[in-house]
Scaffold this active site. Sequence first.
Site, PDB file in Angstrom:
ATOM      1  CG  ASP A  89      -1.971  -0.938   1.246  1.00 54.30           C
ATOM      2  OD1 ASP A  89      -2.635  -1.284  -0.262  1.00 54.30           O
ATOM      3  OD2 ASP A  89      -2.589  -1.286   2.419  1.00 54.30           O
TER       4      ASP A  89
ATOM      5  CG  ASP B 166      -6.709  -1.550  -1.114  1.00 55.64           C
ATOM      6  OD1 ASP B 166      -6.799  -2.388  -1.316  1.00 55.64           O
ATOM      7  OD2 ASP B 166      -5.418  -1.150  -0.501  1.00 55.64           O
TER       8      ASP B 166
END
Length: 154
Positions: free
Chosen positions: A111, A126
């Site tokens: 991430d 995401d």
Amino acid sequence: MAYIVLMSVIVGIDQLVKYLVRCNMAVGESISVLGDFFRLTHYENDGAAFSSLSGQRVILILIPVIAIIAGLIYMFTHRKSHMLLKISLSLIMAGGAGNLIDRIAWGKVTDMFDFSIFPPIFNVADICVVAGCGLLIVYIFIYDRLEKSDDGNR
């Protein structure tokens, strides 16, 4: 066919961004983009959203595999479905595939997008899953209802 291309492009972009972050930033390193409001932060998550199901790698691999297979089967057997439905499913499947690749290859998801007003750090995949779910909700509440009411008037 266009939806497979869309999914492939999204997965490619997701994997490229993750690769660049893994190659150029140490885990935990953070780069200010817009002051403290938005930063690029290299974070690794072995769970799902908000680190839920942390350490449950098998489940986090099986669920997206099943969802992607089901989504592809649906899209190929319902070729005349509304374009918004196909786009929403394509975004959800592409996002799921992007994070699935990370889980299989690295055992965790990379991430990087870190907003001070939103606690979790997230990635391109995401964003696609959330956008796809949002479009799916729009489809269900607007277009699906319109199509059903049109069917009732016949």
